[in-house]
Design an enzyme around this catalytic site. Structure first.
Site, PDB file in Angstrom:
ATOM      1  N   GLU A   1       0.828  -1.204   0.000  1.00 32.19           N
ATOM      2  CA  GLU A   1       0.000   0.000   0.000  1.00 32.19           C
ATOM      3  C   GLU A   1       0.863   1.254   0.000  1.00 32.19           C
ATOM      4  O   GLU A   1       0.543   2.252  -0.644  1.00 32.19           O
ATOM      5  CB  GLU A   1      -0.919  -0.031   1.230  1.00 32.19           C
ATOM      6  CG  GLU A   1      -2.105   0.900   1.105  1.00 32.19           C
ATOM      7  CD  GLU A   1      -3.187   0.615   2.141  1.00 32.19           C
ATOM      8  OE1 GLU A   1      -3.175  -0.476   2.754  1.00 32.19           O
ATOM      9  OE2 GLU A   1      -4.039   1.480   2.337  1.00 32.19           O
TER      10      GLU A   1
ATOM     11  N   GLU B   1       2.192   1.639  -3.345  1.00 29.50           N
ATOM     12  CA  GLU B   1       1.110   2.125  -4.206  1.00 29.50           C
ATOM     13  C   GLU B   1       0.913   3.626  -4.053  1.00 29.50           C
ATOM     14  O   GLU B   1       0.753   4.355  -5.038  1.00 29.50           O
ATOM     15  CB  GLU B   1      -0.190   1.384  -3.840  1.00 29.50           C
ATOM     16  CG  GLU B   1      -1.363   1.739  -4.744  1.00 29.50           C
ATOM     17  CD  GLU B   1      -2.678   1.105  -4.272  1.00 29.50           C
ATOM     18  OE1 GLU B   1      -2.671   0.364  -3.260  1.00 29.50           O
ATOM     19  OE2 GLU B   1      -3.708   1.376  -4.914  1.00 29.50           O
TER      20      GLU B   1
ATOM     21  N   CYS C   1      -8.008  -1.875   4.111  1.00 34.54           N
ATOM     22  CA  CYS C   1      -8.001  -3.103   4.913  1.00 34.54           C
ATOM     23  C   CYS C   1      -9.324  -3.367   5.618  1.00 34.54           C
ATOM     24  O   CYS C   1      -9.527  -4.437   6.169  1.00 34.54           O
ATOM     25  CB  CYS C   1      -6.866  -3.132   5.923  1.00 34.54           C
ATOM     26  SG  CYS C   1      -6.090  -1.579   6.190  1.00 34.54           S
TER      27      CYS C   1
ATOM     28  N   SER D   1      -7.177   2.070  -2.191  1.00 33.62           N
ATOM     29  CA  SER D   1      -6.000   1.255  -2.458  1.00 33.62           C
ATOM     30  C   SER D   1      -6.474  -0.082  -3.018  1.00 33.62           C
ATOM     31  O   SER D   1      -7.498  -0.620  -2.589  1.00 33.62           O
ATOM     32  CB  SER D   1      -5.229   1.023  -1.152  1.00 33.62           C
ATOM     33  OG  SER D   1      -4.379  -0.083  -1.291  1.00 33.62           O
TER      34      SER D   1
ATOM     35  N   LYS E   1     -15.654  -9.179   7.971  1.00 27.77           N
ATOM     36  CA  LYS E   1     -14.651 -10.087   7.396  1.00 27.77           C
ATOM     37  C   LYS E   1     -15.298 -11.367   6.892  1.00 27.77           C
ATOM     38  O   LYS E   1     -14.779 -12.031   6.011  1.00 27.77           O
ATOM     39  CB  LYS E   1     -13.588 -10.436   8.456  1.00 27.77           C
ATOM     40  CG  LYS E   1     -12.675  -9.275   8.823  1.00 27.77           C
ATOM     41  CD  LYS E   1     -11.630  -9.012   7.752  1.00 27.77           C
ATOM     42  CE  LYS E   1     -10.827  -7.745   8.077  1.00 27.77           C
ATOM     43  NZ  LYS E   1      -9.999  -7.321   6.939  1.00 27.77           N
TER      44      LYS E   1
ATOM     45  N   GLU F   1     -16.310 -10.382   3.622  1.00 19.96           N
ATOM     46  CA  GLU F   1     -15.164 -10.175   2.744  1.00 19.96           C
ATOM     47  C   GLU F   1     -14.638 -11.508   2.209  1.00 19.96           C
ATOM     48  O   GLU F   1     -14.399 -11.659   1.011  1.00 19.96           O
ATOM     49  CB  GLU F   1     -14.055  -9.448   3.510  1.00 19.96           C
ATOM     50  CG  GLU F   1     -12.849  -9.108   2.645  1.00 19.96           C
ATOM     51  CD  GLU F   1     -11.715  -8.526   3.467  1.00 19.96           C
ATOM     52  OE1 GLU F   1     -11.216  -7.460   3.113  1.00 19.96           O
ATOM     53  OE2 GLU F   1     -11.319  -9.157   4.476  1.00 19.96           O
TER      54      GLU F   1
ATOM     55  N   GLU G   1     -14.550 -12.729  -5.693  1.00 14.52           N
ATOM     56  CA  GLU G   1     -13.232 -12.537  -6.319  1.00 14.52           C
ATOM     57  C   GLU G   1     -12.085 -12.986  -5.403  1.00 14.52           C
ATOM     58  O   GLU G   1     -10.947 -13.023  -5.816  1.00 14.52           O
ATOM     59  CB  GLU G   1     -13.048 -11.076  -6.728  1.00 14.52           C
ATOM     60  CG  GLU G   1     -12.996 -10.052  -5.605  1.00 14.52           C
ATOM     61  CD  GLU G   1     -14.368  -9.511  -5.195  1.00 14.52           C
ATOM     62  OE1 GLU G   1     -15.387 -10.191  -5.472  1.00 14.52           O
ATOM     63  OE2 GLU G   1     -14.428  -8.433  -4.571  1.00 14.52           O
TER      64      GLU G   1
ATOM     65  N   CYS H   1     -10.274  -1.454  14.660  1.00 14.06           N
ATOM     66  CA  CYS H   1     -10.602  -2.871  14.848  1.00 14.06           C
ATOM     67  C   CYS H   1     -10.751  -3.257  16.322  1.00 14.06           C
ATOM     68  O   CYS H   1     -11.501  -4.178  16.640  1.00 14.06           O
ATOM     69  CB  CYS H   1      -9.546  -3.749  14.207  1.00 14.06           C
ATOM     70  SG  CYS H   1      -9.343  -3.377  12.465  1.00 14.06           S
TER      71      CYS H   1
END
Lengths: 999, 591
Positions: free
Chosen positions: B278, B281, B304, B324, B363, B366, B371, B521
């Site tokens: 990241e 990036e 994230c 990102s 999560k 996710e 994908e 988190c």
């Protein structure tokens, strides 16, 4: 609109056109005039004639006759009282006479869509006055001194509210109008908005000036389309006239208003919920504090009043606070608009000074209870309010008095209820409403009201349990104490007030599974049967008569009441009072049908007896061979007992033989049914008197296991009357007894009977038959208040008995031991008494009348002391015996009682019921089990097609003996029907008991 | 300062204090249900009623401000009776299958009933019809258990600005749920699980997958590995009675081993890797913008947090290019476990079961995204929340409190940096990124005391910082003199605030960290209940302590990271990285 006013308006305009009066006559659609019951109405000026119940087809006649020819169309003119003939000008009508129209001053008078008309009535004069002559502080002060209180329900002082908001910090401030009228039955706000919208707009502008606001909202429910339309139009006109917007009336004051439509959630009438809704959120209340005066709409200081409150403001400003404060009471100034509805003759909107007694609203303005039924209660304040029972008809309707009785002023819904209203059902109805309208935010309101509703529903369905009333009270009080907003805090009120004033009705539902008003469908098989004290299956035997199955019909009748033939002559037939047929034409003539049925009996047949050896051996005594005692013996015999009946008089029958004259009840009819009871194994011993010949303890000592006391109320009641001890002054009951048992009694020439009950009428008619020249009944109240059975009174009058009403004798004029005459005081009706009737009070005048005999029929009593002797049985009101309402058991476990000895003087059917209860109670006491098999509902196998229309013909007439034939004898007055008449009458029954059979 | 009398004790509190706060400040406990500290005080449940002398009715202490001279009784007979009736009413309308409820033992309604000594429900009756919605992979809602306290509603609307849950219908029929009784799956729900973290009862919880883990563990053909997110270690202890903020990393590893996982790894490993990818990036975007003058999407947002990603997909599809492209550490881990690790341990990807322990319910969504299968099979198989791990450990009968410490396994987390640890709290990803990016660009460490970027730490909703790059290594000299502006938000409502400022041109940041949950988190939707600000602070303190206790403080110094680039990935943003560690996003309907 609902009753077709728009069509009437169109047709009137057309008619005016057709007769070429367009330039001379204008047809104006106004707001509501009030009398909904007779709407649509039209007021024709300049005569001030009010036409009612208009239909489009009347228009031509009105225009041609009244407007063109000047002849009033009498047929449709509003009448002062229903049925009365006189034409009156609107202001003379009872409905309008006692009203004071302040809030509704313009409603019905001006064209609400024309601001000019409002202005012509001094409209916007108040606004001009405050803007040019008064400081905001002065405005607040005037409102404060007027004593105006919030008309939305809680009655918070309006001026104080204005002051709080004026002093609150924060900008901007808002002026809000609560037009979310949600109480079922209340529609005064709607009427004001529809009939006089500018009064609210003007008031809001005044309020805005007073508190320092520039913007306002009117929150109105979308279900009021006409109100919204007229309001929007009025706002536009006001803006055009410079009465709203920038620089109002050329001053520096800016103010404008917007309409916000609510979707009709009841809770949005609560101020914080209303504001939340205006803000665009789910309409839910929020906690207070902060109060809206400090943090209201968008957390800014906001002033919220309801429509009616605002409508008072302009006239207060114009006429001054002293003028306004001269109406109403010390703590509640001004007037209040009520929406009068329910069982009252004149329904509609009425405006009265606060503090007007409830009875005055109901009787003087409302025209009394519909169909002359007795007033039961008024429900005031809608779902947040409560009911006021008949004993409080004198209560001044103001905030404090209502609160004391557990009701509230609320927005002014006033529903009048008669005896056909079940108070449990009404409580359930209102609770169901609030329960559905609860927003669901706070738990006590959300869940608690549901729990209360569940209990009430259970009670209405006959599934109530002991403790339910206490649970309702406990839950109700907690919900009131803990809910977030006014909705929850008042939601239990209708229930709590119903319990407070009608606890017995709740108990009847819970314990007896009975709905006294005959409303609750789950426990009311048919309203007639429900209202029969003995619970006779009336639709059952009526339908059997209709199929000529007379024996079956009689058998069914005697399941619950052995005295079919007796009752067919003497019963007051309360069943007919509740007969639903009367909603079509008149009640089914149930008693006369019964008479026909009883007459068909050839040989008397005994009912089903389910006996056993054990019962046969048990010793049970019945004291008193009146209808109660004999019924008790009858039902005991059906269970196989062989009761011994002890009767003090020479002949069994009690009041049936001693008091009821033979012209009403031929003695062979009575003896026949008593014979049937004897044939069932009942032993009747006459001439033995309790207290003299034996005692209760004595019975016990000779191994009677249970005793039923059915000794009636055999003694007359005296009165405070000078000269009472005169031997020519006798008690009606003694007079009748003496004649009926001995065959003769001394009778005067000029007889006066004092009293208004059945005994008075019986004595009067007997005296007449025994040779009196004149018989006059003196009654201290009016004819309509007379408790005697109306048919008897009518017959007595026919026979020549004279009646004087509103008189009360106070002294007997006597000479030589005889009576010369009576001095009477004249009475008039005063305030309402506890029975809901107007109390007779002396009016100061008096007169004398000649008389040589005075018969007193004031009431009957029971001398328990003398009769019961040493046995300590608990007695209650007026010394009658107290029993368990279900088993008839007295405070002494082996003694049971029923009939007049328990109830006080009442009907034969009541006595039969008391006897039946006692029999079942004694059996339960002796065996520990309930064997009352006759109580099981019998399936009636007669034909009935529920889809068929009811027969169209009305009630068959009673036939009676001609007057000449009655003279000097005791022949039965009432004549039987012929079979075709009876069969036809039987078919009039609507079969309310019919239920679709579940497969 | 108003002085009031509570239960005959005199208490002085500042103006505007509620009765509840005043009572608590005096150590007087008043039970509450709908009240949610810092978030919601609406006076709906009426459990916190008290009696105020002179007041007509009882008042809700959570919303009633004190006024001078008030005499308050919190335990009078009237109060006790009312409170008890209210709780009985709530119980009467509650699906009371306590024995089988997720919240058995941790249910607030249960505790209140116990506290009030309720032994019998006097007012029973019909219960509202409950509907279970398990349409999302993350959350299960059971309206039959809902007590309509609306804590979830406030979390979803006020805090998160998502608006998936509302009260609907009225009165007894009131339900909380998505509009028009839709399923949660069909509305904007980002599955952050804040609703479930706030729920006092068993009406909203994560979709429990403990049994799936047991099934995998019981399958002899499966190689079951587990990764634990950084935020777990500071909160798991609370499931076993430790105070909030107790670090239990070692015990947790030990417990996981005892349960039977074949390897115990650390998501910290891929957190460090995320920083590499990241950070690079970001630098590439900056280079494109500043040197190549390309039209490149800036500011760059962190990626994230799966709740934030879904939120952006629903509400800000125009910002998707700014996100990102890095997968979250969880997904990077899954992709690498079934490729890099698979090779090392000689397993086929399909033989490996990757279990994640996350502080997060999103999560679970996710890992189920279609994908996320770059390893040729589903990259992460099962996601457990911290609470579920607590249950899993509980089911084994392990005495967690007395476990000895253990350490993570090679090669995915035996060593990890403190920078990875602080991924757990708000501002942490940004700080970790700055530690690496600054050092890569300038060759010297981040000039903040203890490497902590103070302005972006803490519980302020929107935070910003800037770092001026004075000197650079030659490769990055185009950044010399540039002031790197960064911002951090947590709680999606705050993300909305930042985005509004960017879109209105009020702010021009280069890099923005967004975390869906308040506090990051550590305050995740899957963390032990109840997460208050006080608890958040404790957990954050613990995480910083973990960071500071590490010798390695920067991601790029992690030898395992160096090793994987050398052995497997090549370089950040390289081809294999691109394939395994990066992803793309899709715009979603905003209903």
């Amino acid at each position: 609109m609902a009753s077709g006013a728009l069509e009437v308006s169109v047709s009137l305009k057309k008619a005016v056109d057709r007769f070429g009066l367009t330039n001379d006559v204008s047809v104006v659609e106004t707001g509501c005039l009030g009398p909904c019951a007779v709407g649509p109405v039209a007021l024709v000026y300049p005569d001030g004639i009010l036409y009612e119940n208009l239909k489009p087809e009347y228009s031509e006649e009105i225009v041609e006759e009244h407007l063109l020819k000047g002849r009033i169309v009498e047929r449709i003119v509003h009448r002062a009282k229903p049925g009365e003939d006189k034409i009156r000008e609107i202001t003379q009508s009872d409905f309008f006479k006692k009203q004071v129209k302040i809030v509704l001053r313009n409603c019905g008078l001006i064209d609400p869509v024309r601001i000019e008309e409002y202005i012509a009535q001094d409209g916007y004069g108040a606004l001009a006055k405050v803007l040019t002559e008064m400081t905001p502080e002065e405005v607040v002060d005037v409102v404060k001194r007027s004593g105006l209180r919030g008309r939305g329900g809680a009655g918070f002082p309006t001026g104080l509210k204005w002051e709080f908001c004026r002093r609150a910090d924060g900008e901007p401030k808002y002026v809000l109008c609560n037009a979310d009228e949600g109480d079922p039955g209340a529609f005064m706000d709607r009427s004001i908005l529809e009939g006089d919208p500018h009064s609210v707009i003007e008031a809001m502008a005044i309020a805005a000036y007073a508190i320092g606001a520039r913007n306002g909202y009117i929150y109105v429910r979308a279900e009021y389309p006409l109100a919204v339309k007229r309001l929007s139009g009025a706002l536009e006109q006001a803006r055009e006239y410079g009465l709203l917007g920038r620089g109002v009336l050329g001053t520096a004051f800016d103010f404008d208003l917007e309409i916000r439509m609510g979707s009709g959630a009841f809770v949005c009438g609560e101020e914080t919920a209303l504001m939340t809704s205006i803000e665009g959120n789910r309409g839910e209340p929020r906690p207070r504090p902060p109060f809206p005066a400090n943090k209201g709409l968008w957390n800014k200081p906001s002033l919220l009043n309801n429509v009616e409150t605002y409508a008072n403001i302009p006239i207060i400003i114009l006429k001054g606070s002293e003028w306004y404060a001269s109406f109403g009471t010390e703590k509640s100034r001004g007037t209040k608009v009520f929406a009068l509805a329910g069982a009252v003759e004149n329904t509609g909107l009425v405006e009265v000074p606060i503090g007007t007694p409830l009875g005055e609203i109901v009787y003087d303005i409302g025209g009394g209870v519909k169909n002359k039924k007795p007033f039961k209660a008024a429900q005031i304040g809608g779902p947040s309010g409560g009911c006021i029972p008949k004993q409080y008809l004198n209560t001044p309707v103001d905030y404090e008095s209502l609160a004391e009785l557990g009701a509230i002023m609320g927005s002014g819904g006033m529903i009048i209820m008669d005896d056909d209203t079940c108070m449990v059902d009404i409580a359930r109805f209102f609770l169901e409403f609030v329960q559905e309208e609860s927003c669901g935010k706070c738990s006590p309101c959300r869940i608690g009201t549901r729990r209360m509703l569940e209990i009430l529903t259970r009670i209405c369905e006959g599934k109530g349990e002991e403790g339910d009333i206490e649970k309702l009270i406990e839950l109700g009080n907690t919900i009131k104490d803990t809910s977030l907003c006014g909705l929850g805090q008042t939601a239990p009120n209708p229930v709590l007030s119903a319990i407070r004033h009608f606890r017995d009705e709740f108990i009847a539902h819970i314990r007896d599974k009975r709905c006294p008003a005959g409303v609750c469908p789950e426990i009311v098989r048919a309203p007639c049967q429900n209202n029969c004290p003995a619970g006779v299956d009336i639709p059952g035997y009526v339908s059997l008569i209709g199929e000529k199955r007379y024996d079956d019909a009689l058998r069914l009748h005697r399941e619950r009441n052995p005295f079919a033939a007796v009752c067919s002559r003497v019963c007051f037939h309360r069943c007919e009072d509740k007969c639903r047929r009367q909603t079509i034409d008149e009640p089914v003539s149930i008693r006369v049908l019964k008479r026909f049925m009883a007459d068909q009996e050839k040989k008397i047949r005994l009912p089903e007896i389910r006996g056993n050896e054990e019962n046969r051996r048990r010793k049970v005594a019945v004291i008193g061979a009146g209808p109660a005692g004999l019924s008790c013996a009858y039902f005991l015999a059906r269970l196989g007992y062989r009761p011994d009946v002890f009767e003090a008089m020479t002949e069994p029958g009690g009041m049936l033989v001693q008091a009821i004259p033979a012209y009403r009840l031929p003695r062979d009819i009575l003896r026949r049914e008593i014979g049937m009871i004897r044939d069932m194994g009942v032993h009747i011993e006459t001439g033995v008197r309790l207290g003299e010949d034996f005692t209760l303890e004595k019975l016990k000592s000779i191994e009677y296991e249970a005793v039923f006391v059915g000794i009636g109320a055999p003694d007359g009641i005296g009165m405070s009357l000078g000269g009472l001890s005169n031997p020519r002054c006798v008690q009606a009951i003694s007079f009748l007894r003496e004649y009926n048992l001995k065959g003769s009694v001394p009778v005067g020439k000029k007889v006066c009977v004092v009293g208004g009950g059945n005994a008075a009428i019986d004595a009067a008619r007997t005296a007449l038959r025994l040779g009196a020249d004149s018989v006059r009944v003196l009654y201290r109240r009016t004819r309509s208040q007379m408790p005697a059975y109306a048919e008897e009174v009518a017959e007595a009058q026919k026979e020549g008995v004279l009646f004087s009403y509103l008189v009360s004798p106070y002294e007997i004029v006597s000479s030589n031991g005889g009576i010369d005459g009576i001095r009477c005081q004249c009475m008039e009706l005063g305030e309402f008494d506890k029975s809901g009737r107007k109390r007779p009070v002396q009016n100061g005048t008096e007169y004398s009348m000649e008389a040589d005999q005075l018969i007193l029929a004031i009431g009957q009593a029971l001398d328990t002391e003398g009769l019961l002797g040493g046995t300590d049985i608990r007695t209650g009101s007026r010394n009658f015996i107290e029993v368990d309402p279900i088993t008839g058991q007295t405070s002494v476990e082996w003694i049971f009682a029923g009939g007049d000895a328990v109830n006080g003087p009442s009907s034969v059917a009541d006595a039969v019921a008391g006897g039946e209860r006692g029999a079942a109670g004694i059996d339960l006491f002796l065996t520990g089990e309930d064997h009352s098999f006759w109580r099981e509902e019998k399936e009636v196998d007669t034909c009935f097609d529920p889809d068929e229309d009811p027969v169209e013909y009305g009630r068959s007439k009673l036939k009676s003996l001609s007057l000449i034939m009655r003279k000097g004898n005791f022949s039965e007055v009432e004549l039987p029907w012929k079979e075709p008449v009876a069969l036809k009458e039987a078919k009039r029954c609507l079969r309310c008991e019919y239920r679709e059979r579940e497969e | 300062m108003p002085q009031v009398e509570i239960d005959k004790r005199t208490v002085k509190v500042p103006e505007g204090t509620t009765i509840l706060e005043a009572a608590r400040s005096a150590g007087i406990q008043i039970p509450t249900l709908c009240y949610l500290e810092d978030i919601q005080a609406i006076g709906a449940c009426r459990v916190c009623l008290v009696e105020v002398a002179g007041a007509k009715n009882l008042v809700a202490s959570c919303v009633t401000p004190v006024s001078d001279g008030m005499k308050i009784s919190t335990k009078s007979r009237r109060v006790r009776t009312a409170r008890r009736t209210i709780v009985e009413l709530l119980l009467s309308d509650h699906e009371g299958d306590c024995q089988t409820c997720d919240r058995n033992g941790s249910c607030e309604l249960q505790s209140i009933a116990k506290e009030l000594g309720i032994r019998e429900i006097h007012h029973t009756g019909e219960k509202h019809t409950g509907v279970t919605d398990s349409t999302t992979p993350a959350l299960v809602r059971d309206t039959g258990k809902c007590v309509l306290c609306r804590r979830c509603v406030s979390m979803c609307n006020e805090v998160q600005g998502v608006g998936a849950l509302f009260p609907q219908d009225r009165g007894f029929e009131t339900v909380v749920g998505p509009a028009f009784s839709s399923s949660l799956e069909s509305v904007v729900c980002v599955q952050c699980g804040q609703c479930s973290a706030a729920c006092p009862v068993g009406a909203i919880g994560e979709k429990n997958q403990v049994q799936e883990v047991w099934d995998a563990l019981d399958d002899p053909d499966k190689f079951v590995i587990v990764q634990t997110a950084p935020a777990i270690r500071a909160a798991l202890g609370e499931c076993f009675g430790f105070a909030p903020g107790t670090l239990v990393t070692g015990k947790m590893v030990r417990a996981l081993r005892l349960i039977g996982f074949d390897r115990v790894f650390d998501t910290n490993f891929t957190a460090d890797l995320t920083i590499m990818e990241e950070g690079t990036e970001l630098l590439v975007r900056l280079k494109k913008a500043l040197v190549e003058k390309e039209d490149v999407a800036l500011p760059q947002f962190t990626s994230c947090c799966p709740g934030w990603i879904k939120y952006a997909e629903h509400f800000y599809p125009e910002l998707l290019p700014n996100l990102s492209t890095c997968k979250s550490p969880q997904q990077m881990f899954g992709a690498l476990a079934k490729t890099y690790l698979a090779k090392k341990v000689g397993k086929k990807p399909e033989e490996i079961v990757v279990v994640s322990v996350m502080p997060c319910t999103a999560k679970k969504f996710e890992n189920a995204r279609p994908e996320m299968n770059d390893s040729s099979v589903k990259d992460v198989d099962i996601v457990l929340t911290t609470r579920e791990l607590g249950m899993l450990i509980g089911e084994t009968g392990i005495d967690f409190t007395s476990l000895p410490d253990d350490t993570m396994d090679d090669p995915m987390g035996k060593t990890s940096s403190g920078a990875a640890d602080i991924f757990a709290n708000t501002g942490g990803v940004m700080e970790a990124a700055l530690r690496t990016v600054y050092e890569i660009v300038t060759g010297s460490p981040l000039p903040f005391s203890g490497l902590h970027v103070k302005p972006i730490a803490g519980l302020e909703g929107v935070k910003e910082a800037s770092v001026k790059i004075e000197k650079t290594v030659p490769e990055w000299d185009f950044l010399r003199g540039v002031t790197l502006k960064v911002a951090v938000s947590h709680g999606l409502g705050n993300a909305k605030r930042i985005i509004r400022r960017i879109q209105s041109g009020e702010a021009d940041y280069h890099f923005i960290e967004v975390m869906a949950c308040p506090g990051g988190c550590i305050g995740g939707g899957g963390q032990p209940r109840l997460t208050t600000n006080a608890v958040r602070k404790k957990r954050i303190e613990a995480i910083y302590k973990e960071d500071e206790g590490k010798t390695l403080r920067k991601s790029h110094e992690n030898p395992e990271v160096t090793q994987i680039y050398e052995e497997f990935l090549g370089s950040p943003l390289g081809e294999r990285s691109h394939h395994l560690l990066h992803t793309s996003y899709e715009a979603r309907a905003r209903i």
